[in-house]
Scaffold this motif. Sequence first.
Motif, short mmCIF file in Angstrom:
data_model
loop_
_atom_site.label_atom_id
_atom_site.label_comp_id
_atom_site.label_asym_id
_atom_site.label_seq_id
_atom_site.Cartn_x
_atom_site.Cartn_y
_atom_site.Cartn_z
N TRP A 18 58.65 -21.91 30.89
CA TRP A 18 59.02 -22.95 31.86
C TRP A 18 59.62 -24.15 31.13
O TRP A 18 60.61 -24.76 31.58
N THR A 19 59.04 -24.51 29.98
CA THR A 19 59.51 -25.68 29.24
C THR A 19 60.92 -25.46 28.69
O THR A 19 61.80 -26.29 28.91
N TRP A 20 61.15 -24.34 27.96
CA TRP A 20 62.48 -24.20 27.36
C TRP A 20 63.56 -23.83 28.36
O TRP A 20 64.74 -24.07 28.13
N THR A 22 63.50 -25.10 31.57
CA THR A 22 63.72 -26.28 32.42
C THR A 22 64.28 -27.47 31.63
O THR A 22 65.08 -28.24 32.15
N CYS A 23 63.81 -27.64 30.39
CA CYS A 23 64.30 -28.76 29.57
C CYS A 23 65.00 -28.17 28.35
O CYS A 23 64.35 -27.72 27.40
N LYS A 24 66.31 -28.18 28.38
CA LYS A 24 67.05 -27.45 27.33
C LYS A 24 66.91 -28.09 25.95
O LYS A 24 67.14 -27.43 24.94
N ALA A 25 66.54 -29.37 25.88
CA ALA A 25 66.39 -30.02 24.57
C ALA A 25 65.00 -29.79 23.96
O ALA A 25 64.77 -30.10 22.79
N SER A 26 64.09 -29.25 24.75
CA SER A 26 62.68 -29.23 24.32
C SER A 26 62.44 -28.42 23.05
O SER A 26 61.62 -28.82 22.21
N THR A 27 63.15 -27.31 22.86
CA THR A 27 62.89 -26.48 21.68
C THR A 27 63.28 -27.23 20.41
O THR A 27 62.52 -27.27 19.44
N ALA A 28 64.46 -27.86 20.44
CA ALA A 28 64.89 -28.63 19.27
C ALA A 28 63.99 -29.85 19.07
O ALA A 28 63.64 -30.20 17.95
N ALA A 29 63.59 -30.48 20.17
CA ALA A 29 62.77 -31.70 20.07
C ALA A 29 61.39 -31.40 19.47
O ALA A 29 60.77 -32.27 18.86
N GLN A 30 60.92 -30.17 19.61
CA GLN A 30 59.58 -29.84 19.12
C GLN A 30 59.56 -29.44 17.64
O GLN A 30 58.50 -29.32 17.05
N ASP A 240 70.22 -34.51 27.66
CA ASP A 240 69.86 -33.12 27.33
C ASP A 240 68.41 -32.81 27.73
O ASP A 240 68.00 -31.66 27.75
N PHE A 241 67.64 -33.86 27.97
CA PHE A 241 66.22 -33.69 28.31
C PHE A 241 66.05 -33.63 29.82
O PHE A 241 66.86 -34.16 30.56
N ASN A 242 64.98 -33.02 30.24
CA ASN A 242 64.66 -32.99 31.67
C ASN A 242 63.15 -33.17 31.85
O ASN A 242 62.43 -32.19 32.05
N PRO A 243 62.66 -34.41 31.74
CA PRO A 243 61.21 -34.59 31.79
C PRO A 243 60.62 -34.30 33.17
O PRO A 243 61.28 -34.49 34.20
N GLY A 244 59.43 -33.80 33.18
CA GLY A 244 58.72 -33.50 34.42
C GLY A 244 57.33 -33.02 34.06
O GLY A 244 57.11 -32.53 32.94
N LYS A 246 55.39 -30.47 34.75
CA LYS A 246 55.11 -29.09 34.37
C LYS A 246 55.72 -28.74 33.00
O LYS A 246 55.05 -28.14 32.15
N GLN A 247 56.95 -29.12 32.78
CA GLN A 247 57.59 -28.74 31.51
C GLN A 247 57.08 -29.57 30.33
O GLN A 247 57.09 -29.11 29.19
N CYS A 248 56.63 -30.80 30.58
CA CYS A 248 56.18 -31.65 29.46
C CYS A 248 54.72 -31.37 29.09
O CYS A 248 54.29 -31.73 28.00
N LYS A 249 53.99 -30.74 30.01
CA LYS A 249 52.54 -30.60 29.83
C LYS A 249 52.16 -30.05 28.46
O LYS A 249 51.29 -30.59 27.78
N PHE A 250 52.78 -28.96 28.03
CA PHE A 250 52.39 -28.36 26.74
C PHE A 250 53.47 -28.53 25.67
O PHE A 250 53.47 -27.81 24.68
N CYS A 251 54.37 -29.47 25.90
CA CYS A 251 55.45 -29.68 24.93
C CYS A 251 54.90 -30.46 23.74
O CYS A 251 54.28 -31.51 23.91
N LYS A 252 55.17 -29.98 22.52
CA LYS A 252 54.65 -30.63 21.32
C LYS A 252 55.33 -31.97 21.05
O LYS A 252 54.84 -32.76 20.25
N ALA A 253 56.48 -32.21 21.70
CA ALA A 253 57.20 -33.46 21.47
C ALA A 253 56.75 -34.56 22.42
O ALA A 253 57.23 -35.69 22.36
N LYS A 254 55.81 -34.21 23.28
CA LYS A 254 55.40 -35.11 24.37
C LYS A 254 55.10 -36.55 23.91
O LYS A 254 55.53 -37.51 24.54
N ALA A 255 54.39 -36.70 22.79
CA ALA A 255 53.96 -38.04 22.37
C ALA A 255 55.12 -38.89 21.89
O ALA A 255 55.06 -40.12 21.97
N VAL A 256 56.18 -38.25 21.38
CA VAL A 256 57.25 -39.04 20.77
C VAL A 256 58.59 -38.83 21.50
O VAL A 256 59.63 -39.23 21.00
N CYS A 257 58.54 -38.21 22.67
CA CYS A 257 59.77 -37.91 23.39
C CYS A 257 60.28 -39.17 24.12
O CYS A 257 59.61 -39.70 24.99
N PRO A 258 61.48 -39.65 23.74
CA PRO A 258 61.98 -40.88 24.39
C PRO A 258 62.27 -40.66 25.86
O PRO A 258 62.10 -41.58 26.68
S1 SF4 Z 1 58.36 -33.93 26.44
FE1 SF4 Z 1 60.55 -34.33 26.24
S2 SF4 Z 1 61.34 -32.57 25.17
FE2 SF4 Z 1 59.36 -31.99 25.91
S3 SF4 Z 1 59.75 -31.01 27.88
FE3 SF4 Z 1 59.34 -33.16 28.28
S4 SF4 Z 1 61.34 -34.11 28.31
FE4 SF4 Z 1 61.60 -32.12 27.34
#
Ligand code: SF4
Length: 429
Positions: A18-20, A22-30, A240-244, A246-258
């Motif tokens: 769901w994360t990768w 829905t949010c296409k930048a999430s893989t690179a951001a993590q 490139d990001f799509n915060p929400g 469900k997709q941010c819940k288990f994203c490793k970049a969550k703490a530092v994602c602008p």
């Molecule tokens: S925390 Fe940032 S990179 Fe991760 S899913 Fe959410 S918006 Fe995308």
Amino acid sequence: MSEAEERQHALLSPSSAWTWITCKASTAAQLGQPDDSSEYADEGTAAHELAKWCLDAGNDATAYIGRIITVGEREFEVDDEMAGFVQTYVDGVRERVEAYKLAGATVEMFVEQRLSIEHITGEKGAKGTSDCVLIACFADGHTEICVIDLKYGRGVAVDATNNYQGLMYAAAAVEEHSDFYSFRTVLIVIHQPRLSEKPSEWSLPIADLVDFVEKTAKPAAEQAMLYVESVDFAPLALSDFNPGEKQCKFCKAKAVCPALAAHVEETISMDFDQIPLSTLGDAVHMLDNDRLGVIYESLDLIDGWMKAVRGRIEVELLAGNAVPGVKLVAGRKGARKWSSTDEAETLLKSMRLKQDEMYTFKVISPTQAEKLLAKESPRRWKKVEALVTQADGKPSVAPEHDKRPALVIEPAVDEFEVVAAEDDGGDLV
Ligand code: SF4
């Protein structure tokens, strides 16, 4: 392999689909972000291990009460509670197999099967582990593939319908077994025994699964890997990001994602804009239920983000990196325990303490009693069972769209108001 472990092994894992997607930048951001495997995630891994033991050996979960399951640096003892919840899942799988057989199908079961997902994500050697795959072949030639997922958390109820993780497992399982079978339908089943005894299910024709792979998963994976390959020389843009939630819940970049930080800020200001703090001159009114309801919708997102930021600050400080305005201090001491239980026992005995002073005895639990009696002596178990009680689940707050029926609670009658209306106040004079 648990969902947490799976995420460490593939950039584009089924459990993070769901994360990768829905949010296409999430893989690179993590990339390079620390993994914050929580005790809950590790407990889930232990529960999966127990479920595997049961399904592989044909045992019930109570057979393993007292066994220790090690996950990373944590140890979990199989107790009554874990055995009970895992048994609900195990029973669900066994009942499904029986139902297929009763309908005239031959059934094959694969437990914790490692499945390649390379043909979907393009990531070399990437695999996911499906908790359980059933293949049911009916006499009329109809063949169904069923992927079953155990979720051990107490969090939000997960729906099988349009579940990207389930679809990824299903697509991987179909690929794995398509040399021997031609599937017509797919059944995705999600068990969350700590939330509900009944699983969530979704059946779809194989053509819809192919559609998902070709039109949703493959293009999203391609895009995600493009960002991964180019992130060093072409930094990600906010768009490139799509915060929400469900997709941010288990994203490793969550703490530092602008993008998430900006989204939280925007959400708070939008929600609080709907809350007039002053409605009568300079008078300020307490928040009423309508306003609390507006705030509730954003709580999970804000709460998850706050926890992630707190966790990341702790990781930085423990690594010796300064975070302005924050420091580490010693926490509360742990509970007292014997440095050597054997030595403590010998010493206490030498002091002539009585048995009941030295030891605590506990009667076995209903689950253990059932294991002991139900099969061997159903009549004795029936008598014992009459003494078993089970408290109702405590009411808990859930969003309106939650599938469980709402509890109806009558508002408490304001006794003072009632008495005041009927009472002429004569007693007070
Ligand atoms: S925390 Fe940032 S990179 Fe991760 S899913 Fe959410 S918006 Fe995308």
